[in-house]
Design a protein around this motif. Structure first.
Motif, mmCIF file in Angstrom:
data_model
loop_
_atom_site.group_PDB
_atom_site.id
_atom_site.type_symbol
_atom_site.label_atom_id
_atom_site.label_comp_id
_atom_site.label_asym_id
_atom_site.label_seq_id
_atom_site.Cartn_x
_atom_site.Cartn_y
_atom_site.Cartn_z
ATOM 1 N N LEU A 1 0.825 -1.206 0.000
ATOM 2 C CA LEU A 1 0.000 0.000 0.000
ATOM 3 C C LEU A 1 0.861 1.259 0.000
ATOM 4 N N ARG A 2 1.912 1.275 0.830
ATOM 5 C CA ARG A 2 2.788 2.445 0.867
ATOM 6 C C ARG A 2 3.454 2.683 -0.484
ATOM 7 N N SER A 3 3.909 1.593 -1.111
ATOM 8 C CA SER A 3 4.593 1.751 -2.400
ATOM 9 C C SER A 3 3.654 2.279 -3.471
ATOM 10 N N ARG A 4 2.396 1.824 -3.477
ATOM 11 C CA ARG A 4 1.430 2.314 -4.466
ATOM 12 C C ARG A 4 1.037 3.757 -4.172
ATOM 13 N N ARG A 5 0.943 4.105 -2.898
ATOM 14 C CA ARG A 5 0.584 5.481 -2.524
ATOM 15 C C ARG A 5 1.692 6.453 -2.906
ATOM 16 N N GLU A 6 2.940 6.047 -2.694
ATOM 17 C CA GLU A 6 4.066 6.949 -2.909
ATOM 18 C C GLU A 6 4.368 7.193 -4.383
ATOM 19 N N THR B 1 -4.609 4.154 8.112
ATOM 20 C CA THR B 1 -3.282 4.162 8.738
ATOM 21 C C THR B 1 -2.989 2.823 9.388
ATOM 22 N N TRP B 2 -3.981 2.222 10.018
ATOM 23 C CA TRP B 2 -3.791 0.893 10.623
ATOM 24 C C TRP B 2 -3.383 -0.127 9.555
ATOM 25 N N LEU B 3 -4.004 -0.038 8.375
ATOM 26 C CA LEU B 3 -3.631 -0.947 7.297
ATOM 27 C C LEU B 3 -2.151 -0.814 6.957
#
Length: 282
Positions: free
Chosen positions: A18-23, A60-62
């Motif tokens: 998720l972080r990589s797709r968001r960034e 954020t929990w995810l």
């Protein structure tokens, strides 16, 4: 052994994904204003939450790898917000132990060029490619000399179910028609469930009911069956009896496209007969 570490590992993988797709996204790419200077690349967590229609704390929990369980609807919203492609959507669902949604294509079907080259290279094996409605989309010379020139067929005539149930000449080819036809119908029914109500499917089914008493009788039974390998005995008008072993293979990145290949068997000197048919055609 405790399965907990596996679950923890999958949640960590989900968080990182998720972080990589968001960034990789920018506010402009999703229709948001740039705003003030950003300390981190990509979208903020609250922006993803806004786009997906979920709470910022929950999202954020995810990303923290906590034990939260998104519903399929929420996963779809997150996939839309993060602009995931088909492979990424599937990955997102699997990371959450959810069955990926069936994304069925529409419109004209095109056989990939590498598959066409593979067909041409299969000189001693009849083979063809089926589309989502079991229309024959491409074939090789060996298939044409055994089953007939598909290029002479048009519209529904090039559909496998039409050939099996509504084409007397093709039916005469199949020595074991009484076994193959109901099995083919069950496989077709299972494959067509993704397109229930589709006008092209409905028109073909209505046409087959009108053309074949067997189809009209068997269709209401709702028999279903998955693809399988087997044997097919052919009564060819020139070569007489020929025996083949056939298999059906899925095509990568084409969920409703299949390659069907026939291997000549030793019975009835099938390989030699096929070679003679090919030489005559040449």
């Amino acid at each position: 052994m405790d399965a907990r570490p596996v679950s923890d590992a999958r949640r960590r993988e989900l968080a990182a994904f998720l972080r990589s797709r968001r960034e990789r996204l920018t506010p402009a790419s999703v229709g948001l204003a740039e705003g003030f200077r950003r300390r981190t690349p990509g979208l903020r967590r609250e922006e993803v939450a806004l786009l997906a229609g979920v709470g910022t704390t929950w999202y954020t929990w995810l990303e923290q790898g906590r034990d939260v369980r998104p519903s399929p609807e929420v996963l779809s919203a997150l996939a839309d917000a993060l602009k995931l492609d088909v492979a990424e959507r599937r990955h997102l669902y699997l990371l959450n132990d959810r069955e990926p949604p069936s994304l069925r294509p529409s419109g004209a079907e095109a056989v990939p060029a590498p598959l066409l080259r593979m067909l041409d290279s299969m000189t001693g094996q009849p083979a063809y490619v089926l589309g989502r409605r079991w229309d024959v989309l491409a074939w090789n010379r060996a298939a044409a000399v055994v089953f007939g020139d598909y290029g002479r067929r048009h519209g529904d005539e090039r559909n496998v179910m039409h050939m099996v149930f509504a084409d007397p000449a093709h039916r005469r080819l199949l020595i074991d028609w009484h076994l193959l036809a109901p099995a083919a119908l069950a496989m077709f029914r299972a494959a067509s469930v993704h397109y229930a109500g589709d006008p092209d499917f409905e028109r073909l089914i209505a046409k087959l009911k009108s053309a074949s008493a067997e189809f009209e009788q068997w269709w209401p039974r709702h028999e279903v069956q998955g693809p399988f390998a087997g044997r097919k005995r052919i009564d060819h008008p020139k070569a007489k009896r020929m025996h083949f072993e056939y298999t059906s293979l899925a095509v990568a990145d084409q969920p409703d496209m299949r390659l069907v290949a026939y291997m000549p068997l030793d019975e009835e000197r099938t390989a030699a007969k096929l070679e003679r048919l090919l030489n005559r055609a040449a």
